[in-house]
Write a protein that holds these residues in place. Structure first.
Motif, PDB file in Angstrom:
ATOM      1  N   PHE A 195       7.577  -6.661  10.596  1.00 22.48           N
ATOM      2  CA  PHE A 195       7.717  -5.573   9.629  1.00 22.48           C
ATOM      3  C   PHE A 195       6.906  -5.889   8.374  1.00 22.48           C
ATOM      4  O   PHE A 195       7.379  -6.577   7.471  1.00 22.48           O
ATOM      5  CB  PHE A 195       9.190  -5.350   9.272  1.00 22.48           C
ATOM      6  CG  PHE A 195      10.025  -4.953  10.457  1.00 22.48           C
ATOM      7  CD1 PHE A 195       9.840  -3.734  11.087  1.00 22.48           C
ATOM      8  CD2 PHE A 195      10.978  -5.824  10.960  1.00 22.48           C
ATOM      9  CE1 PHE A 195      10.599  -3.365  12.189  1.00 22.48           C
ATOM     10  CE2 PHE A 195      11.752  -5.462  12.060  1.00 22.48           C
ATOM     11  CZ  PHE A 195      11.554  -4.241  12.680  1.00 22.48           C
ATOM     12  N   ARG A 217       4.755  -1.807   3.080  1.00 21.54           N
ATOM     13  CA  ARG A 217       4.217  -0.456   3.283  1.00 21.54           C
ATOM     14  C   ARG A 217       2.695  -0.430   3.268  1.00 21.54           C
ATOM     15  O   ARG A 217       2.067   0.244   4.080  1.00 21.54           O
ATOM     16  CB  ARG A 217       4.758   0.493   2.209  1.00 21.54           C
ATOM     17  CG  ARG A 217       6.159   1.009   2.496  1.00 21.54           C
ATOM     18  CD  ARG A 217       6.489   2.163   1.581  1.00 21.54           C
ATOM     19  NE  ARG A 217       6.354   1.811   0.170  1.00 21.54           N
ATOM     20  CZ  ARG A 217       6.403   2.686  -0.828  1.00 21.54           C
ATOM     21  NH1 ARG A 217       6.539   3.979  -0.558  1.00 21.54           N
ATOM     22  NH2 ARG A 217       6.294   2.288  -2.071  1.00 21.54           N
ATOM     23  N   PRO A 263       5.653   9.945   3.338  1.00 25.54           N
ATOM     24  CA  PRO A 263       6.965   9.708   3.973  1.00 25.54           C
ATOM     25  C   PRO A 263       6.833   9.264   5.429  1.00 25.54           C
ATOM     26  O   PRO A 263       7.728   8.597   5.962  1.00 25.54           O
ATOM     27  CB  PRO A 263       7.652  11.080   3.866  1.00 25.54           C
ATOM     28  CG  PRO A 263       6.965  11.769   2.734  1.00 25.54           C
ATOM     29  CD  PRO A 263       5.547  11.296   2.773  1.00 25.54           C
ATOM     30  N   ARG A 264       5.701   9.609   6.058  1.00 20.79           N
ATOM     31  CA  ARG A 264       5.517   9.226   7.461  1.00 20.79           C
ATOM     32  C   ARG A 264       5.416   7.723   7.649  1.00 20.79           C
ATOM     33  O   ARG A 264       5.546   7.227   8.774  1.00 20.79           O
ATOM     34  CB  ARG A 264       4.261   9.899   8.024  1.00 20.79           C
ATOM     35  CG  ARG A 264       4.373  11.401   8.181  1.00 20.79           C
ATOM     36  CD  ARG A 264       3.162  11.968   8.891  1.00 20.79           C
ATOM     37  NE  ARG A 264       1.935  11.746   8.133  1.00 20.79           N
ATOM     38  CZ  ARG A 264       0.810  11.256   8.637  1.00 20.79           C
ATOM     39  NH1 ARG A 264       0.756  10.911   9.900  1.00 20.79           N
ATOM     40  NH2 ARG A 264      -0.255  11.100   7.877  1.00 20.79           N
ATOM     41  N   ILE A 265       5.171   7.004   6.547  1.00 19.49           N
ATOM     42  CA  ILE A 265       5.008   5.555   6.672  1.00 19.49           C
ATOM     43  C   ILE A 265       6.279   4.919   7.207  1.00 19.49           C
ATOM     44  O   ILE A 265       6.244   3.886   7.905  1.00 19.49           O
ATOM     45  CB  ILE A 265       4.610   4.939   5.310  1.00 19.49           C
ATOM     46  CG1 ILE A 265       4.008   3.536   5.522  1.00 19.49           C
ATOM     47  CG2 ILE A 265       5.803   4.841   4.384  1.00 19.49           C
ATOM     48  CD1 ILE A 265       2.669   3.547   6.190  1.00 19.49           C
ATOM     49  N   TRP A 266       7.449   5.532   6.916  1.00 16.43           N
ATOM     50  CA  TRP A 266       8.711   4.933   7.369  1.00 16.43           C
ATOM     51  C   TRP A 266       8.854   5.038   8.881  1.00 16.43           C
ATOM     52  O   TRP A 266       9.551   4.230   9.500  1.00 16.43           O
ATOM     53  CB  TRP A 266       9.889   5.597   6.662  1.00 16.43           C
ATOM     54  CG  TRP A 266       9.800   5.460   5.180  1.00 16.43           C
ATOM     55  CD1 TRP A 266       9.554   6.446   4.269  1.00 16.43           C
ATOM     56  CD2 TRP A 266       9.918   4.243   4.427  1.00 16.43           C
ATOM     57  NE1 TRP A 266       9.509   5.942   2.996  1.00 16.43           N
ATOM     58  CE2 TRP A 266       9.730   4.577   3.064  1.00 16.43           C
ATOM     59  CE3 TRP A 266      10.150   2.911   4.765  1.00 16.43           C
ATOM     60  CZ2 TRP A 266       9.789   3.632   2.046  1.00 16.43           C
ATOM     61  CZ3 TRP A 266      10.206   1.963   3.749  1.00 16.43           C
ATOM     62  CH2 TRP A 266      10.023   2.321   2.415  1.00 16.43           C
ATOM     63  N   THR A 301       6.581   4.354  10.925  1.00 20.49           N
ATOM     64  CA  THR A 301       5.866   3.226  11.534  1.00 20.49           C
ATOM     65  C   THR A 301       6.788   2.030  11.754  1.00 20.49           C
ATOM     66  O   THR A 301       6.528   1.205  12.639  1.00 20.49           O
ATOM     67  CB  THR A 301       4.662   2.797  10.670  1.00 20.49           C
ATOM     68  OG1 THR A 301       5.116   2.302   9.399  1.00 20.49           O
ATOM     69  CG2 THR A 301       3.718   3.962  10.449  1.00 20.49           C
ATOM     70  N   TYR A 302       7.857   1.931  10.950  1.00 23.62           N
ATOM     71  CA  TYR A 302       8.784   0.812  11.137  1.00 23.62           C
ATOM     72  C   TYR A 302       9.597   0.978  12.420  1.00 23.62           C
ATOM     73  O   TYR A 302      10.046  -0.012  13.014  1.00 23.62           O
ATOM     74  CB  TYR A 302       9.707   0.675   9.930  1.00 23.62           C
ATOM     75  CG  TYR A 302       8.990   0.125   8.720  1.00 23.62           C
ATOM     76  CD1 TYR A 302       8.898  -1.247   8.503  1.00 23.62           C
ATOM     77  CD2 TYR A 302       8.366   0.979   7.817  1.00 23.62           C
ATOM     78  CE1 TYR A 302       8.214  -1.750   7.409  1.00 23.62           C
ATOM     79  CE2 TYR A 302       7.678   0.477   6.715  1.00 23.62           C
ATOM     80  CZ  TYR A 302       7.612  -0.884   6.513  1.00 23.62           C
ATOM     81  OH  TYR A 302       6.927  -1.375   5.435  1.00 23.62           O
TER      82      TYR A 302
END
Length: 418
Positions: free
Chosen positions: A350, A353, A367-370, A372-373
């Motif tokens: 992980f 960001r 917001p789409r970055i979350w 990816t987790y």
């Protein structure tokens, strides 16, 4: 299972044997009567030395005076590789000259490293292929150098914030008007605990150079050898290192006592003796590098040291080149107590960001970055899960690839080779 293990052994032996034959011919020796020229040319292309192979074969005979007998279609294919290399080399040289000219006009000194500079050790620079342009800039002038490249139309391909926390160069820079990426470095010794290449020493010994009339600097020859060794072993874990062995052989060609003694002295002073030892032994075994008596023994680490043939089989076989092993998993396996290794594994899994944005091409503020987790474990499982599963099933190639990575990591940390 027995059949699979046997097939793995055969593939590894064939890989090493093929590279050895290629190195033997590149060193100017005659080919064997049963040489598979089609296969050898294909192997040379995979290792980015096909243009050099054509040049060597084009000399007409080896060191022993025996003439090569190469099928015409093979020579025609290798000749095309040479023409392609010459065209790419001319394109890269023009681009490099433009960058150096702009940096020079702005009063920013530059040391050209890696591919473009290593070409000076070859019979013709075009024989040494490379895919990007690497330049070392003084840390204090990095921002000025970036502005110069921005004015030429270059832009960083990744987030600088995350990148600069982890690497000693700017993210690769690309331009719509240029074919090659440019990387601006301020140091060449990532992972300092595995050996140093102090930038101040490299700058002090750098030698003048000209690229299409543009003044520049490149590393002094012993420093070039040190960098070739460190880059191949520490950063690339000897994966696909055959071309690096050829580079090393070209760099040290014609050296005298002074250069060899300087190599030993600097290797020990910079704690690079393990990387240099490995590369010297592999180059001697694979490319017939002649090393003065005492040089290898002076760099041999204390404690158990693997015999040369074991090094060749472990580091040059197929397991290290064709099977993907997670660097984070290797770090977790060897670094510190359990909680430290677990922390390293989680950090690899992980990223922050900015790191996830760089890897997946999503703006860090989106917001789409979350999402990816959630995707990250699935992505890594797709990349490395097959190798892990094959290793658990007992497949020799996968197990060898994993053991190879762990052994090399421990070796570089000063632990005994088991």
């Amino acid at each position: 299972m027995a059949r699979t293990l046997q097939e793995d052994r055969v593939r590894e032996e064939e890989s090493v044997a093929g590279l050895r034959e290629l190195g033997y011919i590149l060193a100017g020796n005659p080919a064997g009567r049963e040489t598979d020229w089609v296969g050898l040319a294909h192997l040379a292309r995979r290792r980015s030395v096909s243009a050099l192979l054509f040049w060597q074969l084009g000399q007409g005979q080896g060191r022993s005076g025996m003439r090569y007998d190469v099928p015409r279609e093979v020579m025609d294919g290798l000749r095309e590789d040479l023409y392609t290399a010459v065209a790419r080399g001319a394109l890269a040289e023009r681009q490099l000259a433009t960058v150096l000219g702009a940096l020079g006009n702005a009063g920013v000194p530059a040391v050209v490293v890696k591919g473009a500079a290593l070409g000076t050790y070859y019979p013709d620079p075009a024989l040494r292929l490379y895919s990007d342009i690497d330049i070392m800039i003084d840390r204090a002038q990095l921002e000025a150098a970036e502005r110069v490249l921005n004015d030429l139309g270059y832009r960083c391909l990744a987030s600088k914030g995350w990148w600069l926390d982890r690497f000693h160069h700017l993210p690769p820079m690309a331009s719509d008007n240029a074919a090659f990426l440019v990387e601006l470095h301020w140091r060449l010794d990532y992972h300092e605990e595995k050996g140093l290449l102090p930038a101040e020493d490299l700058w002090a010994r750098a030698v003048p150079w000209m690229v299409r009339g543009r003044p520049a600097l490149r590393l002094e020859t012993v420093d070039d050898a040190l960098h070739v060794c460190r880059h191949a072993v520490v950063q690339h874990k000897v994966r696909g290192a055959f071309r690096a062995l050829v580079d090393l052989a070209r760099v040290v060609d014609g050296w005298g006592t002074v250069e060899w003694e300087a190599l030993v002295e600097r290797s020990l002073s910079y704690r690079l003796e393990r990387s240099v030892y490995l590369m010297l032994v592999l180059t001697r075994e694979m490319v017939e590098l002649e090393i003065p008596a005492g040089v290898v023994s002076s760099l041999t680490p204390s404690g158990p040291v693997p015999p040369p043939e074991e090094l060749v089989q472990k580091l040059m076989g197929t397991g290290g080149a064709t099977t993907h092993v997670s660097a984070g998993a290797v770090q977790a396996a060897v670094e510190g107590p359990f909680w430290a290794r677990l922390r390293n594994l989680v950090q690899h899994l992980f990223l922050p960001r900015s790191g996830m944005a760089m890897v997946y091409g999503i703006p860090p503020e989106s917001p789409r970055i979350w999402l990816t987790y959630l995707w990250r474990p699935i992505d890594l499982l797709g990349r490395y899960g097959r190798t892990a599963w094959r290793a658990l099933r007992g497949e020799r190639e996968a197990q060898t690839a994993w053991q190879r990575e762990v052994w090399l990591e421990r070796w570089l940390r000063g632990e005994a080779w088991e």
